[in-house]
Structure formats: C-alpha cells, structure tokens
Design a protein around this motif. Structure first.
Motif, PDB file in Angstrom:
ATOM      1  N   THR A  41      42.546  39.729  37.809  1.00 50.71           N
ATOM      2  CA  THR A  41      44.041  39.345  37.922  1.00 50.71           C
ATOM      3  C   THR A  41      44.614  40.859  37.639  1.00 50.71           C
ATOM      4  N   GLN A  42      45.578  41.203  38.986  1.00 53.66           N
ATOM      5  CA  GLN A  42      45.902  42.699  39.114  1.00 53.66           C
ATOM      6  C   GLN A  42      47.359  42.575  39.499  1.00 53.66           C
ATOM      7  N   ALA A  43      48.456  42.838  38.730  1.00 56.15           N
ATOM      8  CA  ALA A  43      48.374  42.890  37.128  1.00 56.15           C
ATOM      9  C   ALA A  43      48.156  41.823  36.696  1.00 56.15           C
ATOM     10  N   THR A  44      47.577  41.974  35.388  1.00 58.12           N
ATOM     11  CA  THR A  44      46.888  40.933  34.416  1.00 58.12           C
ATOM     12  C   THR A  44      48.287  40.022  34.097  1.00 58.12           C
TER      13      THR A  44
ATOM     14  N   ILE B 168      46.197  36.233  52.225  1.00 61.03           N
ATOM     15  CA  ILE B 168      44.872  36.700  51.936  1.00 61.03           C
ATOM     16  C   ILE B 168      44.101  37.489  52.879  1.00 61.03           C
ATOM     17  N   LEU B 169      43.651  38.433  52.264  1.00 59.23           N
ATOM     18  CA  LEU B 169      42.959  39.527  52.774  1.00 59.23           C
ATOM     19  C   LEU B 169      41.522  39.931  52.571  1.00 59.23           C
ATOM     20  N   PHE B 170      40.691  39.470  53.533  1.00 59.47           N
ATOM     21  CA  PHE B 170      39.284  39.309  53.447  1.00 59.47           C
ATOM     22  C   PHE B 170      38.723  40.893  53.807  1.00 59.47           C
ATOM     23  N   PHE B 171      38.177  41.754  52.976  1.00 60.63           N
ATOM     24  CA  PHE B 171      37.717  42.891  53.277  1.00 60.63           C
ATOM     25  C   PHE B 171      36.199  42.814  53.647  1.00 60.63           C
ATOM     26  N   ASN B 172      35.608  41.758  53.095  1.00 60.81           N
ATOM     27  CA  ASN B 172      34.262  41.544  53.443  1.00 60.81           C
ATOM     28  C   ASN B 172      34.265  40.213  54.496  1.00 60.81           C
TER      29      ASN B 172
ATOM     30  N   GLY C  16      35.979  48.168  45.977  1.00 63.42           N
ATOM     31  CA  GLY C  16      34.745  47.082  45.877  1.00 63.42           C
ATOM     32  C   GLY C  16      35.164  45.498  45.867  1.00 63.42           C
ATOM     33  N   VAL C  17      36.473  45.589  46.048  1.00 67.46           N
ATOM     34  CA  VAL C  17      37.025  44.060  46.120  1.00 67.46           C
ATOM     35  C   VAL C  17      36.723  43.374  47.369  1.00 67.46           C
ATOM     36  N   ASP C  18      36.331  42.313  47.312  1.00 66.27           N
ATOM     37  CA  ASP C  18      35.789  41.596  48.730  1.00 66.27           C
ATOM     38  C   ASP C  18      37.184  40.892  49.358  1.00 66.27           C
ATOM     39  N   VAL C  19      37.855  40.195  48.285  1.00 71.68           N
ATOM     40  CA  VAL C  19      39.237  39.549  48.954  1.00 71.68           C
ATOM     41  C   VAL C  19      40.230  39.667  47.943  1.00 71.68           C
ATOM     42  N   LEU C  20      41.539  39.887  48.629  1.00 70.73           N
ATOM     43  CA  LEU C  20      42.791  39.935  47.774  1.00 70.73           C
ATOM     44  C   LEU C  20      43.562  38.964  48.143  1.00 70.73           C
ATOM     45  N   CYS C  21      44.151  38.183  47.248  1.00 72.26           N
ATOM     46  CA  CYS C  21      45.184  37.370  47.361  1.00 72.26           C
ATOM     47  C   CYS C  21      46.512  38.159  47.181  1.00 72.26           C
TER      48      CYS C  21
ATOM     49  N   ARG D 224      30.244  38.499  43.940  1.00 65.11           N
ATOM     50  CA  ARG D 224      31.537  38.961  44.955  1.00 65.11           C
ATOM     51  C   ARG D 224      32.743  39.119  43.917  1.00 65.11           C
ATOM     52  N   VAL D 225      33.717  40.031  44.476  1.00 66.60           N
ATOM     53  CA  VAL D 225      34.862  40.383  43.407  1.00 66.60           C
ATOM     54  C   VAL D 225      36.091  39.642  44.400  1.00 66.60           C
ATOM     55  N   HIS D 226      36.527  38.948  43.532  1.00 68.10           N
ATOM     56  CA  HIS D 226      38.210  38.205  43.935  1.00 68.10           C
ATOM     57  C   HIS D 226      39.266  38.901  42.965  1.00 68.10           C
TER      58      HIS D 226
END
Length: 349
Positions: A145-148, A218-222, A199-204, A172-174
C-alpha cells in the motif's frame, strides 16, 4: 472555541468535491455523444496519457472504485489456491469486505506486521517459508500500500528490496495506490520510479482521493498478467457503459498536472496540521506524517469535544488514535480552526 457545529470534514479525502480541472474535462466530455464501453476517444486518450506519464507501454483499465481495482487485479495475479501477502493494516485486509478473496475465488490473505505500516522483506520471507506443504495456500503475490494506511511511504530502496525477495520466491507485486500521487509528492519521485522501475507488476492508481468524482485506473506493467482482464471487469459490473465520464476527469488531472499539484497541496496541509498538533500538550503524533494523513493520540474528552463541534475524523483506522486526512481543497484556515478547538478542549478542566 468556535460555536459552529456544522460538519467540518477531515475524516477522509473521499469527502472532498471534484477539483476544477477534473470538472472542466467532465463537462467537455458531456458536450457531444461518443461511443460506449470504453471505445470512445476520451478513454483512449486517457490511457495514452498514463503511458506517457509512466513512460511505459502498460495496459490501462478503468473501474468505479478502489475495492474493485484491488480485488480484480489481485484475482488476475494468481489462482484460488494461492495466497497474497500484505501488511496487517492493509486496506485489502481490513476494509474491503473480503472482496479480494471473493473475486479470486478464495485466495487467502496472509498478513505480516511491520513498523509504520510497511511490509519488510523479512516479514514476507517468513510467511513464504513458514510452510511448503499442500495444505498451506501457496504464496504468489505481495501487495504493497503506497502511501500506507498510516500515512507513511515506501522509499524506492524499500520497494527494490521487496522486489528482490519477490524474485527469490517467484512472487508478483501489486501496489494499492489509493494515495499513490501523495507518495510521489512525498518522495519527489516520478510515477515510473515508484512502480515498474522498482519491480511493481500492477498498480491501482486512485483518482477519487485526488480530485475525481469517481474512478480508479489499473495499470498492468506486466502485460501478460492482464490477459482477459477486460472480461473480469465486465463480469464484476465494472465496465462503465459511459466510460468517457470516468476517463475524461482523469485527463483533467493528467493533462493539467493537477494530479501532482493536488497531492502536493494535500501533503503540505497534513504537515501543517501535524506541526500544529505536535505543539499541543497532551497530544502525540503516532506515525511520521509523510503523505496526507495525520495520526494523533488524543485524550477521549478532547475527541468527544471535537466531535461535538462538528469535526469529522476516524478513530478506527490503522493502530487507533485519531486520523485526520487533508485533500486537494483543504485550507490552512480550516486547520487553524481545528487546532484552536483542540487547544481549547485541552484547557477545559
């Protein structure tokens, strides 16, 4: 002490209105008809702007809210017999009504403690190696969670360390980016530096907390993990027929730079409030104020007095205490009123 008992909202950045830039683009999108279900020009343009902002050819999807964004993206990262490692205070664990488990058909959340609301590589590894038998849900995803949830941020170095342990165990890193813009502001970092480059695979990526009326990206880098993701969105009731009214306000943030200005302002107001609260005898800050949330320990009589005067804030988020959240439209005048009321409440015998 003020006598105004009308609500004064600092419980969440969800209580703020639509920022001018987002509203302007929403009105523009309403000026003429367009295609439905994301086939319109506004949605395509917004997706391209995200690719420019992140400097990456990612797959972009829009949904109505953060719970859907997290739940559906986590479901895409593993199977029902897999598990997701997250912090014990993570929103997906405490505030999404089992959504991640439901949409993944049963993937279990495994929680770990961590100082200042942050996962550590050691905490992740402990859960991975705890068991490897067939009776234990196989760890597959790390969710950050970013920011936590307690208003702190992961540094780039911390993210890279998590990626290292994720690579060690094929995880995998969400990233739950409900306040991702605030993290970029706090660290003075680019979106790319805090996601795919770490190294983040997907960002919300949340827009609702950054000035939009609704809508998360929702961004899928992978991109391999995004296979058939549009079908997940449709099945879950997250495919907006008039998608342009979610996408166009995003364009207002992205093309004007308001996404960063809004976060800069919210963070600055939180620091202002934190400094003021820290000066009050009997009040103590519970966590470093790095983003736009302030957690403070207050005596119960002070909490009751502030609520009686119309101040809205939560006391059940994170590790207790009172949480105040600043937004794109929070003013120093409002915070001065809060500080004056808090100071007066401390003085009441």
């Amino acid at each position: 002490m003020t006598s105004d008992c009308s609500p004064r909202y600092l419980a969440s950045d969800n209580t703020s209105g639509i920022c001018p830039e987002a509203l302007d683009y929403l009105i523009r999108a309403n000026a003429s008809d367009d295609l439905a279900y994301g086939n319109d020009a506004w949605t395509h343009r917004a997706a391209d702007r995200f690719r420019e902002l992140f400097d990456y050819d990612c797959d972009v999807f829009f949904v109505f809210n953060g719970t859907a964004a997290n739940s559906l993206s986590l479901a895409a990262l593993g199977q029902s017999y897999h598990s997701v490692i997250c912090h014990e205070l993570a929103h997906i664990e405490t505030d999404e009504c089992g959504g991640p488990e439901f949409f993944s058909n049963g993937s279990k959340l495994l929680t770990s403690p961590g100082e200042d609301g942050k996962l550590t590589p050691e905490g992740i590894e402990r859960l991975v190696v705890k068991r490897n038998d067939i009776h234990y849900p196989k760890p597959r995803v790390v969710s950050i969670t970013q920011a936590t949830e307690v208003g702190t941020v992961y540094s780039r170095e911390e993210l890279l360390a998590i990626r290292t342990v994720a690579d060690k165990y094929d995880l995998r890193v969400h990233m739950d980016g409900a306040r991702f813009a605030n993290a970029c502001s706090a660290l003075d970092a680019s979106p790319a530096e805090l996601t795919w480059q770490a190294g983040v695979d997907v960002l919300c990526f949340s827009g609702t907390k950054n000035g939009l009326p609704m809508g998360e990206a929702i961004l899928f880098f992978n991109k391999e993990l995004a296979e058939d993701f549009a079908y997940r969105c449709k099945q879950a009731g997250q495919l907006a027929s008039k998608m342009r009214f979610i996408a166009a306000p995003w364009l207002g943030l992205l093309e004007s730079g308001a996404w960063r200005r809004n976060a800069d302002h919210a963070n600055a107001m939180a620091r202002y409030l934190a400094d003021g609260l820290a000066s009050l005898p009997g009040a103590s800050l519970m966590f470093p104020t790095q983003a736009n949330s302030v957690f403070v320990s207050l005596p119960e009589p002070v909490i009751s007095q502030l609520r009686a005067q119309g101040w809205t804030f939560y006391t059940f988020i994170g590790a207790g205490g009172a949480r105040f959240v600043c937004s794109w439209n929070t003013t120093s005048e409002l915070l001065d009123q809060l500080l004056a009321d808090a100071r007066a409440a401390f003085e009441v015998p």
